[in-house]
Design a protein around this motif. Structure first.
Motif, PDB file in Angstrom:
ATOM      1  N   VAL A 146       1.013   1.792 -10.133  1.00  0.00           N
ATOM      2  CA  VAL A 146       2.309   1.362  -9.628  1.00  0.00           C
ATOM      3  C   VAL A 146       3.149   2.608  -9.551  1.00  0.00           C
ATOM      4  O   VAL A 146       3.328   3.285 -10.548  1.00  0.00           O
ATOM      5  CB  VAL A 146       2.964   0.320 -10.556  1.00  0.00           C
ATOM      6  CG1 VAL A 146       4.340  -0.036 -10.028  1.00  0.00           C
ATOM      7  CG2 VAL A 146       2.086  -0.900 -10.677  1.00  0.00           C
ATOM      8  N   ASP A 183      -7.315  -1.460  -3.408  1.00  0.00           N
ATOM      9  CA  ASP A 183      -6.632  -2.695  -3.038  1.00  0.00           C
ATOM     10  C   ASP A 183      -5.138  -2.476  -3.253  1.00  0.00           C
ATOM     11  O   ASP A 183      -4.675  -2.409  -4.391  1.00  0.00           O
ATOM     12  CB  ASP A 183      -7.155  -3.844  -3.905  1.00  0.00           C
ATOM     13  CG  ASP A 183      -6.552  -5.182  -3.494  1.00  0.00           C
ATOM     14  OD1 ASP A 183      -5.943  -5.235  -2.406  1.00  0.00           O
ATOM     15  OD2 ASP A 183      -6.682  -6.150  -4.259  1.00  0.00           O
ATOM     16  N   TYR A 184      -4.378  -2.354  -2.133  1.00  0.00           N
ATOM     17  CA  TYR A 184      -2.974  -1.951  -2.214  1.00  0.00           C
ATOM     18  C   TYR A 184      -2.028  -3.149  -2.330  1.00  0.00           C
ATOM     19  O   TYR A 184      -2.252  -4.205  -1.754  1.00  0.00           O
ATOM     20  CB  TYR A 184      -2.573  -1.158  -0.972  1.00  0.00           C
ATOM     21  CG  TYR A 184      -3.261   0.180  -0.856  1.00  0.00           C
ATOM     22  CD1 TYR A 184      -2.809   1.278  -1.570  1.00  0.00           C
ATOM     23  CD2 TYR A 184      -4.361   0.328  -0.014  1.00  0.00           C
ATOM     24  CE1 TYR A 184      -3.427   2.512  -1.454  1.00  0.00           C
ATOM     25  CE2 TYR A 184      -4.990   1.546   0.107  1.00  0.00           C
ATOM     26  CZ  TYR A 184      -4.529   2.637  -0.622  1.00  0.00           C
ATOM     27  OH  TYR A 184      -5.153   3.849  -0.512  1.00  0.00           O
ATOM     28  N   THR A 185      -0.961  -2.938  -3.082  1.00  0.00           N
ATOM     29  CA  THR A 185       0.185  -3.838  -3.117  1.00  0.00           C
ATOM     30  C   THR A 185       1.415  -3.014  -2.762  1.00  0.00           C
ATOM     31  O   THR A 185       1.663  -1.982  -3.383  1.00  0.00           O
ATOM     32  CB  THR A 185       0.375  -4.468  -4.498  1.00  0.00           C
ATOM     33  OG1 THR A 185      -0.805  -5.186  -4.849  1.00  0.00           O
ATOM     34  CG2 THR A 185       1.580  -5.410  -4.491  1.00  0.00           C
ATOM     35  N   GLU A 192       5.640  -3.014  -1.664  1.00  0.00           N
ATOM     36  CA  GLU A 192       6.925  -3.692  -1.567  1.00  0.00           C
ATOM     37  C   GLU A 192       7.911  -2.812  -0.803  1.00  0.00           C
ATOM     38  O   GLU A 192       7.870  -1.579  -0.912  1.00  0.00           O
ATOM     39  CB  GLU A 192       7.491  -4.005  -2.955  1.00  0.00           C
ATOM     40  CG  GLU A 192       6.706  -5.047  -3.725  1.00  0.00           C
ATOM     41  CD  GLU A 192       7.347  -5.360  -5.071  1.00  0.00           C
ATOM     42  OE1 GLU A 192       8.252  -4.592  -5.475  1.00  0.00           O
ATOM     43  OE2 GLU A 192       6.953  -6.352  -5.695  1.00  0.00           O
ATOM     44  N   THR A 239       7.536  -8.229  -0.118  1.00  0.00           N
ATOM     45  CA  THR A 239       6.157  -7.792  -0.316  1.00  0.00           C
ATOM     46  C   THR A 239       5.464  -7.768   1.040  1.00  0.00           C
ATOM     47  O   THR A 239       5.478  -8.772   1.774  1.00  0.00           O
ATOM     48  CB  THR A 239       5.405  -8.729  -1.270  1.00  0.00           C
ATOM     49  OG1 THR A 239       6.066  -8.708  -2.543  1.00  0.00           O
ATOM     50  CG2 THR A 239       3.966  -8.284  -1.451  1.00  0.00           C
ATOM     51  N   THR A 242       2.165  -7.015   3.700  1.00  0.00           N
ATOM     52  CA  THR A 242       0.697  -7.042   3.835  1.00  0.00           C
ATOM     53  C   THR A 242       0.345  -6.319   5.127  1.00  0.00           C
ATOM     54  O   THR A 242      -0.121  -6.924   6.103  1.00  0.00           O
ATOM     55  CB  THR A 242       0.179  -8.482   3.855  1.00  0.00           C
ATOM     56  OG1 THR A 242       0.833  -9.198   4.909  1.00  0.00           O
ATOM     57  CG2 THR A 242       0.426  -9.182   2.530  1.00  0.00           C
ATOM     58  N   TYR A 263      -2.050   0.174  -6.237  1.00  0.00           N
ATOM     59  CA  TYR A 263      -3.391  -0.193  -5.816  1.00  0.00           C
ATOM     60  C   TYR A 263      -4.271  -0.429  -7.032  1.00  0.00           C
ATOM     61  O   TYR A 263      -3.988   0.026  -8.134  1.00  0.00           O
ATOM     62  CB  TYR A 263      -4.004   0.877  -4.907  1.00  0.00           C
ATOM     63  CG  TYR A 263      -4.402   2.157  -5.591  1.00  0.00           C
ATOM     64  CD1 TYR A 263      -5.707   2.322  -6.098  1.00  0.00           C
ATOM     65  CD2 TYR A 263      -3.504   3.212  -5.716  1.00  0.00           C
ATOM     66  CE1 TYR A 263      -6.072   3.499  -6.720  1.00  0.00           C
ATOM     67  CE2 TYR A 263      -3.874   4.388  -6.323  1.00  0.00           C
ATOM     68  CZ  TYR A 263      -5.162   4.540  -6.825  1.00  0.00           C
ATOM     69  OH  TYR A 263      -5.533   5.708  -7.439  1.00  0.00           O
ATOM     70  N   THR A 264      -5.331  -1.155  -6.809  1.00  0.00           N
ATOM     71  CA  THR A 264      -6.312  -1.404  -7.856  1.00  0.00           C
ATOM     72  C   THR A 264      -7.686  -1.040  -7.342  1.00  0.00           C
ATOM     73  O   THR A 264      -7.920  -0.999  -6.125  1.00  0.00           O
ATOM     74  CB  THR A 264      -6.315  -2.889  -8.291  1.00  0.00           C
ATOM     75  OG1 THR A 264      -6.702  -3.685  -7.183  1.00  0.00           O
ATOM     76  CG2 THR A 264      -4.942  -3.312  -8.793  1.00  0.00           C
TER      77      THR A 264
END
Length: 495
Positions: A10, A77-79, A81, A90, A92, A475-476
């Motif tokens: 983050v 795997d991105y998040t 905001e 948020t 996509t 991301y994860t």
């Protein structure tokens, strides 16, 4: 001992301001891992590198960054905001990356739909199968366009379109059967559309025009202009007409056509208004300017001269049964309308002549050789215009509102209410449907319009130069996972 790790990053806040954004690379996170046997450890990973964000003039932002090389066999795997002021969303996005999956980015659309702010309609005119108006000193037309009478070289339109080629502000406009004319604030007259009878006034009957052309042999300034079925009239110092003259509609006591302006005979000066219909013409003229007496001449087959007869006249005759002063007058194909009242502030609309399609507006289809009052209009009526078989007016109890109303035949959508249903009483013109009265604006404070505020297509708004836009990325690596993983992030903004 087999263990698995869940890693979460983050960490990036990029504040944007026009014209370009800046990046940061100082964010870090701490990840906590748990093994299946509950033996824990810690790991610290670096933030993404080379983060950049750039605002574009079309209301988008381009973002890019480099992801640290960790487990290259697993895609991140991105998040993401985005914060605009206090509004956080948020996203996509469709992220693109290089073949190694380390350099990534996307384009973010910051725009929101613009809203419509109305412009007051200051003039409206009804033609044969088309209608025109002035809003914000610009000319607009809609309806039939076989001969270019809409003035923008387009096909038919059931919504208003802007007339091209009139550089100066437009002060007056008039629509004939298949041609249109206007006057600019310089006092110059222009016409466009059909020219078979010489009605464009350009000394020829062989050339039509889909864009405005200047009328020849008229002394400026032109103070008023009106287009009939195949003829046109204007006021300079006196009244002039040109075009087709079979029934004496040019008013010069003859029936010979003219492709250049000729003077109307038999009218007491000053002439304060003039209007050309199908094959007849009317004017307001009096030695007493406050009297406002209506006169008509030309064809009278349906009583459109308003003198309680059906006898045609090649010279002006006075209209009967109208309370003076008459403040406005307009002629259609076989009908005529005027605004008249003993109280000038009342502004009462009257019509006479043919009424087969309800164009007299009195909720009947019965013709009349003398004036009858139009029903259903809030006084005062400030402007009125009669077309082929329809009529339009501006009327409102609030004189600043500028509300347009039309009635009669509605083929080609000429009433402007978004339908093709005939109306025997006035209906409102729907300015939300077309460009007429549109002015695209942004609802959000300090946002700016992207595009032309007069464009008929929907416009958009984007954050203005003083509004920061922030992005937060995480991301994860899905390949490192355990049901007992817990993640704590530390936010760092190094701008």
């Amino acid at each position: 001992m087999r263990s698995s790790m869940r890693v979460v990053l983050v960490g990036l806040l990029v504040a944007l301001a026009v014209p370009a954004g800046v990046g940061t690379a100082g964010a870090v996170f701490t990840a906590t891992t748990s093994s299946e046997t509950q033996q824990a450890g810690t790991a610290t990973l670096p933030a993404v590198d080379g983060a950049q964000a750039t605002r574009t003039p079309d209301g988008t932002a381009d973002l890019s960054w480099t992801t640290p090389i960790v487990r290259t066999d697993v895609a991140p795997d991105y998040t993401i905001e985005r914060a605009i002021g206090d509004d956080t969303t948020t996203l996509t996005p469709d992220i693109t990356a290089d073949s190694g999956g380390t350099t990534a980015g996307f384009t973010d659309d910051l725009t929101t739909p613009a809203e419509i702010e109305g412009k007051p309609v200051t003039a409206v005119t009804a033609g044969g199968f088309h209608t025109c108006a002035i809003a914000d000193a610009r000319a607009y037309c809609w309806g039939w366009n076989a001969y270019g009478q809409l003035g923008n070289t387009t096909t038919d339109s059931s919504v208003p379109v802007a007339v091209t080629g009139l550089d100066d502000p437009v002060t007056a406009i008039t629509a004939g059967w298949a041609h249109t004319c206007a006057v600019t604030d310089a006092g110059t007259a222009y016409c466009w559309g059909l020219n078979g009878g010489g009605q464009l006034g350009i000394n020829t009957t062989t050339t039509n025009s889909a864009v405005p052309v200047e009328v020849a042999e008229l002394d400026n300034p032109v103070t008023a202009i009106t287009a009939g079925f195949y003829h046109t009239c204007a006021i300079t110092n006196t009244a002039h007409c040109w075009g087709y003259n079979l029934y004496g509609q040019l008013g010069n006591d003859s029936t010979e056509n003219s492709s250049t302006p000729v003077a109307v005979t038999g009218l007491d000066d000053p002439v304060t208004a003039i209007t050309a219909g199908g094959y007849h013409t009317c004017a307001i003229a009096s030695t007493d300017p406050s009297a406002g007496i209506a006169h008509c001449w030309g064809n009278n087959s349906d009583g459109q001269l308003g003198n309680n007869t059906t006898t045609s006249s090649a010279v002006p005759v006075e209209v009967a049964e109208l309370d003076n002063p008459v403040t406005a007058i307009s002629t259609g194909l076989y009908h005529t309308c005027a605004i008249a009242s003993t109280d000038p502030s009342a502004g009462i609309a009257h019509c006479w002549g043919n009424n087969s399609d309800g164009q007299l507006g009195n909720n009947t289809t019965t013709s009349s050789a003398v004036p009858v009052e139009v029903a259903g209009l809030d006084n005062p009526v400030t402007a009125i215009t009669a077309g082929d078989t329809h009529t339009c007016a501006i009327a409102s109890t609030d004189t600043s509102a500028g509300i347009a109303h039309c009635w009669g035949y509605n083929g080609y959508g000429r009433l402007g209410d978004g339908t093709t249903i005939d109306r025997a009483v006035p209906v409102d013109v729907d300015v939300e449907i077309g460009v007429l009265g549109r002015n695209w604006t942004c609802a959000q404070e300090d946002w700016q319009l992207i595009g032309d505020p007069d464009d008929p297509e929907p416009q958009a708004c984007a954050p203005g130069p003083n509004i920061p836009v922030a992005y937060r990325l995480a991301y994860t690596k899905a390949g490192w996972e355990s049901p007992n993983t817990s993640v704590t992030t530390m936010w760092s903004d190094d701008q």
